[in-house]
Write an enzyme that holds these catalytic residues in place. Structure first.
Site, short mmCIF file in Angstrom:
data_model
loop_
_atom_site.label_atom_id
_atom_site.label_comp_id
_atom_site.label_asym_id
_atom_site.label_seq_id
_atom_site.Cartn_x
_atom_site.Cartn_y
_atom_site.Cartn_z
N ARG A 114 -10.09 -1.77 7.37
CA ARG A 114 -9.65 -0.45 6.90
C ARG A 114 -10.86 0.47 6.84
O ARG A 114 -12.00 0.02 6.91
CB ARG A 114 -9.01 -0.55 5.50
CG ARG A 114 -9.96 -1.10 4.44
CD ARG A 114 -9.49 -0.81 3.04
NE ARG A 114 -10.31 -1.50 2.05
CZ ARG A 114 -11.49 -1.10 1.62
NH1 ARG A 114 -12.04 -0.01 2.11
NH2 ARG A 114 -12.15 -1.79 0.70
N GLY A 119 -13.39 3.17 4.79
CA GLY A 119 -13.93 3.19 3.44
C GLY A 119 -15.01 2.15 3.20
O GLY A 119 -15.50 1.49 4.12
N TYR A 120 -15.37 2.04 1.94
CA TYR A 120 -16.48 1.19 1.51
C TYR A 120 -15.96 0.02 0.68
O TYR A 120 -14.96 -0.58 1.02
CB TYR A 120 -17.47 2.05 0.71
CG TYR A 120 -18.14 3.13 1.53
CD1 TYR A 120 -19.35 2.90 2.19
CD2 TYR A 120 -17.55 4.39 1.66
CE1 TYR A 120 -19.96 3.89 2.95
CE2 TYR A 120 -18.15 5.39 2.42
CZ TYR A 120 -19.36 5.13 3.06
OH TYR A 120 -19.95 6.11 3.80
N SER A 160 -7.36 5.08 -4.73
CA SER A 160 -8.16 4.97 -3.51
C SER A 160 -7.23 4.70 -2.33
O SER A 160 -6.24 3.97 -2.46
CB SER A 160 -9.17 3.82 -3.63
OG SER A 160 -10.05 4.06 -4.71
N GLY A 168 -3.66 0.41 2.82
CA GLY A 168 -2.97 1.49 2.13
C GLY A 168 -3.71 2.03 0.93
O GLY A 168 -4.80 2.57 1.06
N MET A 169 -3.14 1.84 -0.25
CA MET A 169 -3.71 2.48 -1.43
C MET A 169 -3.70 1.54 -2.64
O MET A 169 -2.91 0.60 -2.72
CB MET A 169 -2.96 3.77 -1.75
CG MET A 169 -1.58 3.61 -2.35
SD MET A 169 -1.66 3.52 -4.17
CE MET A 169 0.05 3.23 -4.58
N CYS A 204 -15.97 2.80 -3.47
CA CYS A 204 -15.83 3.90 -2.49
C CYS A 204 -17.14 4.66 -2.33
O CYS A 204 -17.15 5.86 -2.03
CB CYS A 204 -14.70 4.84 -2.89
SG CYS A 204 -13.13 3.99 -3.19
#
Length: 224
Positions: free
Chosen positions: A73, A75-76, A141, A154-155, A172
């Site tokens: 995915r 992001g971090y 996030s 996803g989230m 993040c």
């Protein structure tokens, strides 16, 4: 061919609400469903769950992975755990005629609608701050991955999450104290299952799921 016949051939969308599932088990299930959605065997799949404590690292993270799982995915580094509602979106973007940004905005709109129902004012942010924020704090996030036409991941929405768990990382790529939760904002204990049910209803409405199938185990209908 009339529209009713075409509608009958549209693959059925699915909602999974399996409770608490280990991260690797859920990731493997995502991959199974991703293949079915990509191949047109299944309609879009939405998975609503909690994970036991786990740290995951997205494609932008290049640090120590000894205590984290690397995933495809954006992001971090982030944390998932009890009290955090995780939703995975296995969405065929070609069939929905949207791009990655369009999907992210649909997720943000759904989260903001949920927060509004609890008198919490959320705002959408993009780029390095992608997610939903309340003031200068991040409550949700968002990070997705794409293979062919279909998304994964996803989230994570913090409902009653133990925010101290973020202290072990820079979530993040921010300071740990940037994170907040619904409980932290409202000052009360929110019932996780009630919040989850409301979010599922909002997601169904926002994504136009009128005749979806619903399952309470990720073992159900995995290949039918």
């Amino acid at each position: 061919m009339n529209s009713s016949v075409m509608e009958e051939k549209k693959p059925v969308e699915r909602i999974y609400d399996p409770g608490i599932v280990g991260y690797i088990e859920a990731l493997n299930f995502q991959k199974k469903m991703h293949a079915l959605v990509n191949e047109g065997i299944s309609g879009d799949v939405f998975i609503f769950l909690q994970h036991p404590d786990v740290y995951t690292a997205g494609s932008h993270y290049s640090g120590d992975l000894s205590n984290a799982i690397k995933v495809n995915r954006g992001g971090y580094m982030t944390y998932h755990g009890p009290g955090q509602l995780v939703t995975y979106y296995i969405v065929n973007m070609k069939r929905r005629n949207i791009n990655a940004l369009g999907l992210i905005k649909m997720i943000q709109d759904s989260v903001i609608s949920l927060l509004d129902a609890y008198d919490i004012e959320g705002k959408p942010m993009l780029n390095e701050k992608t997610g939903v924020w309340v003031g200068d704090k991040k409550i949700c996030s968002i990070g997705i991955g794409i293979d062919r036409f279909t998304t994964m991941h996803g989230m994570g929405l913090n409902i009653s999450t133990d925010l101290k768990k973020f202290n072990a990382i820079n979530p993040c790529n921010f300071s740990p104290d940037i994170m907040t939760s619904m409980d932290d904002i409202s000052g009360i204990k929110n019932d996780f299952n009630s919040v989850k049910k409301k979010f599922i209803d909002i997601t169904k409405k926002n994504f136009g799921m009128e005749n979806c199938e619903r399952y309470t185990s990720i073992e159900e209908a995995a290949t039918d």
